[in-house]
Design an enzyme around this catalytic site. Structure first.
Site, mmCIF file in Angstrom:
data_model
loop_
_atom_site.group_PDB
_atom_site.id
_atom_site.type_symbol
_atom_site.label_atom_id
_atom_site.label_comp_id
_atom_site.label_asym_id
_atom_site.label_seq_id
_atom_site.Cartn_x
_atom_site.Cartn_y
_atom_site.Cartn_z
ATOM 1 N N GLY A 141 0.819 -1.223 0.000
ATOM 2 C CA GLY A 141 0.000 0.000 0.000
ATOM 3 C C GLY A 141 0.844 1.261 0.000
ATOM 4 O O GLY A 141 2.080 1.219 -0.015
ATOM 5 N N SER A 142 0.163 2.370 0.032
ATOM 6 C CA SER A 142 0.800 3.675 -0.054
ATOM 7 C C SER A 142 1.753 3.907 1.118
ATOM 8 O O SER A 142 2.905 4.311 0.944
ATOM 9 C CB SER A 142 -0.299 4.739 -0.069
ATOM 10 O OG SER A 142 0.219 6.007 0.079
ATOM 11 N N VAL A 143 1.291 3.655 2.330
ATOM 12 C CA VAL A 143 2.125 3.867 3.518
ATOM 13 C C VAL A 143 3.247 2.824 3.555
ATOM 14 O O VAL A 143 4.398 3.135 3.862
ATOM 15 C CB VAL A 143 1.270 3.811 4.798
ATOM 16 C CG1 VAL A 143 2.142 3.970 6.028
ATOM 17 C CG2 VAL A 143 0.190 4.885 4.761
ATOM 18 N N SER A 196 -1.059 -11.193 -2.647
ATOM 19 C CA SER A 196 0.316 -10.814 -2.961
ATOM 20 C C SER A 196 1.327 -11.818 -2.409
ATOM 21 O O SER A 196 2.450 -11.905 -2.921
ATOM 22 C CB SER A 196 0.625 -9.436 -2.368
ATOM 23 O OG SER A 196 -0.160 -8.444 -2.985
ATOM 24 N N LEU A 256 -1.050 -1.007 7.509
ATOM 25 C CA LEU A 256 -2.309 -1.694 7.200
ATOM 26 C C LEU A 256 -3.497 -0.733 7.191
ATOM 27 O O LEU A 256 -3.531 0.238 7.951
ATOM 28 C CB LEU A 256 -2.577 -2.792 8.242
ATOM 29 C CG LEU A 256 -1.698 -4.037 8.150
ATOM 30 C CD1 LEU A 256 -1.892 -4.883 9.405
ATOM 31 C CD2 LEU A 256 -2.043 -4.858 6.894
ATOM 32 N N ASP A 257 -4.470 -1.029 6.362
ATOM 33 C CA ASP A 257 -5.737 -0.322 6.410
ATOM 34 C C ASP A 257 -6.436 -0.630 7.728
ATOM 35 O O ASP A 257 -6.287 -1.724 8.279
ATOM 36 C CB ASP A 257 -6.658 -0.818 5.270
ATOM 37 C CG ASP A 257 -6.369 -0.105 3.959
ATOM 38 O OD1 ASP A 257 -5.571 0.846 3.960
ATOM 39 O OD2 ASP A 257 -6.928 -0.533 2.930
ATOM 40 N N CYS A 286 -2.162 12.245 10.103
ATOM 41 C CA CYS A 286 -1.220 13.106 9.382
ATOM 42 C C CYS A 286 -1.387 14.584 9.694
ATOM 43 O O CYS A 286 -0.414 15.304 9.935
ATOM 44 C CB CYS A 286 -1.316 12.871 7.882
ATOM 45 S SG CYS A 286 -2.979 12.953 7.209
ATOM 46 N N GLY A 289 -2.339 11.647 1.224
ATOM 47 C CA GLY A 289 -2.842 11.126 2.481
ATOM 48 C C GLY A 289 -3.946 10.100 2.306
ATOM 49 O O GLY A 289 -4.212 9.307 3.200
ATOM 50 N N HIS A 340 0.611 18.988 3.893
ATOM 51 C CA HIS A 340 -0.632 19.534 4.440
ATOM 52 C C HIS A 340 -0.378 20.962 4.924
ATOM 53 O O HIS A 340 0.536 21.207 5.707
ATOM 54 C CB HIS A 340 -1.099 18.711 5.650
ATOM 55 C CG HIS A 340 -1.666 17.368 5.286
ATOM 56 N ND1 HIS A 340 -1.883 16.963 3.995
ATOM 57 C CD2 HIS A 340 -2.076 16.325 6.078
ATOM 58 C CE1 HIS A 340 -2.403 15.733 3.996
ATOM 59 N NE2 HIS A 340 -2.522 15.331 5.226
#
Lengths: 364, 364, 364, 364
Positions: B12-14, B39, B84-85, B155, B187, B255
């Site tokens: 994921g993004s993070v 995955s 993780l989400d 964030c 974000g 931000h």
């Protein structure tokens, strides 16, 4: 009878908007277009670098641009709308007024003169009573022609005061107000306007003079006309604290303003009452039958992610203001998001609606 | 000695950001990459849809992705970073902690647990004393392995509290705080993240749950550890009023937050004193020699149009926070603009710096 | 008489556009709105996540959404417009046609069937003769109801072929054609559509399947109906080489296409002749009095920096195509820039205009 | 030994980039910064409106800006990099060269002079043999100081010719080439640069003079030095047809170019051979050990949606060019997408690398 309208600064961003709004207008016809000596003598279509999303109206293409002098075609105008830059507006507009030509100006030069009404037409048309007195006095004195100056408010001020007015009428004075703006690029014109490198993947947290205008103009627009109808009495500094933070963002049209406010009286109204008052507000311009007046002055939106510039800026052709996310505020009383179309209700559009008000009131 | 690090939610993004920051890190080596069963079994380069502006580090390309279970390679990790989400973080992270694996998580699930430190490493590393006690107790009890949970803040909270901390230390409690954010799209991740139609020529004046997080987390991060070092004592609701308005804008990273604040004590400090205190603040992480700690924790900018995301987000590699336009506020005491890099100090970067703090304090 | 219209995929991006265009349409009234079982049973205003810049028409708000079945309200429709995703369009549209319901579809599923007209209404309405024959045959056979399938072309194909058609009519076959597109994000829908991280400060030089569609559909649309009026005969591969390169850019609406082309015949016409032919082209839909047909089919722009999406996409309500920078090409014969509104002439708008053509020809 | 470098037009966009690249450079130290008389006398930090995403280097802040005259500090420079606007570059650069100062210029003024090398340092460093001869002749004539002019190519030309050079070396002449560009805004500088209203939700399908530059410069850069090493012999007009279409898009840095090309020889190579040749190309600057030379000159990307400006523009610090989507072209032989960093390999970066080449070859 259709009135003759002139436009000063006709090739600029605000001037172009005036031309769009005045073309095919039932009350006005464009009679004079004024610009710098560089443009004078050219047909409008050749003089202007047209940048509007609507095409240049056919009727305006061949009008010959003249210099900004209160003689010739401009002397024949019933009303003149000014989109001049502040650098030129001061002396030119003065010259027009002294020559007996009524001016509705978007420039900032005369906004702080207390005998000059600073008008958001959906908010404080009652301030035009100063003009009414001037016209009446002139007629009584046997003058056939009377010049006067009316100022359009700053673009972000227009959106801000729209919901404030009905709230103050219903619940009494507001004594504290904070506003953070996310302002569109069209407000800065386009010669050159905002540089793309400044707003692509970026925010500019500063707009020169804007915060001061927001903080000051609000107190004048929400103020009252004095007893002799000669001046506006601003709300005193101590009675209304306003704090503004202004940002430029990558939006073409539509200023978003996140505001918080506190009423002087306790207990404060409920969220539901606030919504009701805003929803029920009908501006005088609409009651008086003005052509461009919004049917719904303030759109109260209930969706949690609205208003949005792209989706809501054109409500009532840009003359309606949208207010959403009305909720309680832990620091002041209420917070909400206000969206207004900066080139319509925030600039040229307000000018035209002021003209319609003057006409409805037989002042032109 | 280089510590073994794991990453949960690695595709994921993070997770991608964790991998960038941990590759070539002097203190950590990537030992385990966890993702969904879809995955698992693939090489990382094949499992991830890499979307960072920096290239995928060679050293990470061939690591085999495994499922997010606290066995095998993850059991061998000294520390595990979780991207993780929230939908998955709750149960998976709990399982890891119970299995004796320390977790530093970007998910929101455990942030409000009072025995879980909610850390902005340049702000409240002293809250890690809760972890210190856990580790000491475990060692005293003869346990060789101890799991625990640490949460990274939201964030936008990270940027907000950075200037607040030194101000409170210097001038006493803040009792009122308003913040309007202009938040970057990164974000929101990128599967699918923010739809382009929502931010092109637009603002979304709402981010689900964000305002509540800002208002709540601030009171925990600025709170204190209790006497027994088992829990955080939040600042009471009545002592600190926080009001947030959150907007999503067309900015990739960074931000921007327009804040106003009031101190409880009178007289309030001067603008100059506020600037001085912010400028002089040195975070503990830097004093303790942490690799990623910013040399200058808070950059006080004097130019009237700064900070700007494009120009200032990468100061101190994104670990430094920029504060500009510090000025008096007609409603509260001061207003200012705060800019922070949302994926560095506001997410994965803070996670890594927390890891460095644990290491500096011999807690891993 | 006003015809009953249905919309399949009514909650999606294309479906929303159909609803906008059909509301207040003089020839059609919305009689049926179909969507997935998740939406069925709800009022449209509750089922749809409305994302158009124009407000949801009042008349559509309370229509009850039904499932996409050719019974009930859909069986009563004179014509059904389909905005279904390709994943569903295949079987559902087939079912409708077999049930005797005429379908005009934006989906790609049946575009390559040679007995299905692939129509850009301002370009090849003569291909509808296949439908005319079907209807005539059915009537002759005593059938009161006849279903058939018509496909709308791909969005970028529509803009491309608009100038090609009159050029081929005037100057004979084009044998080589290259096109590089800069396509708007609205073409990709909005659930989720294009991720903002992909187009903010970025270009995606690839759109799945798009180049193939452009290269293939052009040969069908510029082809001819066979003698028995049962099939389209495409232009043979060897007679017309088409090469496309497609890019996604940060534009909301309006596809820009930089094209180069070569005529088979020598000598090639002059630039002036090319401009004249394009300017003089009047599409049949306009001659036949169709409500939405553009008064000026192709706008030939002389300004050196036009067409531009923001300024030119709405010409003739999005049904007119703009062509600018027509000049000689050192490699082929001519190069030029073509701009078309991808959701109007490139999608739903074309569908509605096809419906108008059917009506004008008594085929519904 | 570290060479003394000067920068002309130091406050502008290109000048700022030169300063970034020359600060902390192992081969150069900034010795002179020249700007207009308005800036002269000020410290650089006060004279420049710094707009780079990297901070202004400390070492440059306090350098005193001087006027652009080949006396004083500029006379002491070993090499001078010019970021002057074309309006000023003509006469100033001439004055410098005549005064014996070597100039590497980003301006267009002298690019078409056949005795002035037009250099893309990763492509045609062999054209510097003209300079080598000049220096050798001067030394032989006993001159200690010799001025000369070298031009950096246009930004979009640099990206275009990078893949062409190795292809021509491997497969013989290219006789037809079409290119459609999607160019970043940074190429237009920032005073005022591109207006935001022109690229927000928009494309400008025109860049003044750009298409002509692309078509002309390509023929010079791919040309050869004559036998006497005094001039470049361009590729004849008839041997190489080039057709360019240029667009400005909302991208900060990185020009995307969709190109198609045909080789003169039959049979043409295979896609695989083309990829291999591009991948294997090593530029001379790298072989000669130049500090900034890209390790991988051309990155051949296999992912179907690459290169993308945001993800690929910084490969090899912006000195590497990315080529993707290499495939057969139905009209010419091959099509592909080329991405290059317009302010690095397309402007100041090339200038610095040319300086490194001169140094490696003992020409300064």
């Amino acid at each position: 009878m259709v009135k003759k309208a002139g436009v000063l600064g006709a090739t600029g961003s605000v001037g172009q908007r005036f031309i769009l709004l005045l073309s095919n207008h039932p009350d006005f016809e464009i009679h004079a277009l004024g610009a710098s000596s560089r443009s004078a003598g050219k047909k409008y279509v050749d003089a202007a670098n047209w940048k509007q999303t609507e095409l240049l109206p056919e009727s305006a293409k061949n009008i010959k641009v003249v210099e900004c002098k209160p003689q010739g075609v401009f002397a024949e105008c019933d009303i003149v709308f000014s989109g001049l830059d502040a650098d030129y507006a001061g002396s030119i507009e003065k010259e027009f007024v002294e020559a007996g030509v009524p001016i509705i100006s978007n420039a900032k030069n005369y906004r702080r003169e207390l005998d000059v009404p600073l008008i958001v037409p959906i908010v404080n048309p009652e301030h035009l009573s100063i003009i009414e007195k001037k016209v009446t006095d002139a007629k009584a004195a046997g003058k056939s022609k009377i010049g006067y100056q009316i100022c359009i408010s700053n673009c972000s001020t227009a959106g801000l005061v729209a919901p404030l007015k009905p709230l103050v009428e219903a619940f009494g004075p507001i004594d504290a107000l904070t506003v953070t703006t996310l302002q569109a690029i069209s407000g800065a014109g386009f010669s050159p306007g905002v540089s793309s490198i400044d707003v692509l993947d970026n925010i500019i947290p500063y707009i020169g003079g804007e915060e001061d205008k927001l903080e000051w103009e609000t107190k004048k627009i929400l103020g009252n006309v004095n007893a002799t109808k000669t001046e506006i009495v601003n709300i005193p500094e101590d009675d209304l604290k306003v704090s503004a933070q202004c940002n430029r963002v990558a939006v073409s049209d539509g200023h978003t303003e996140c505001i918080s406010l506190r009423f002087a009286k306790r207990p404060a109204p409920s969220v539901e009452q606030v919504k009701q008052v805003l929803h029920n507000y009908v501006c005088d311009a609409f009651k008086e039958g003005c052509h461009s007046a919004p049917k719904q002055t303030i759109h109260v939106l209930e969706e949690q992610d609205r208003p949005q510039p792209r989706l809501d800026r054109n409500r009532d052709n840009g003359y309606g203001v949208s207010v959403g996310r009305i909720r309680q505020d832990p620091v002041l009383d209420f917070k909400m998001v206000v969206l207004s179309h900066n080139t319509i209700i925030g600039a040229a559009g307000s000018g035209v609606l002021i003209g319609e008000l003057l006409l409805a009131r037989n002042l032109i």
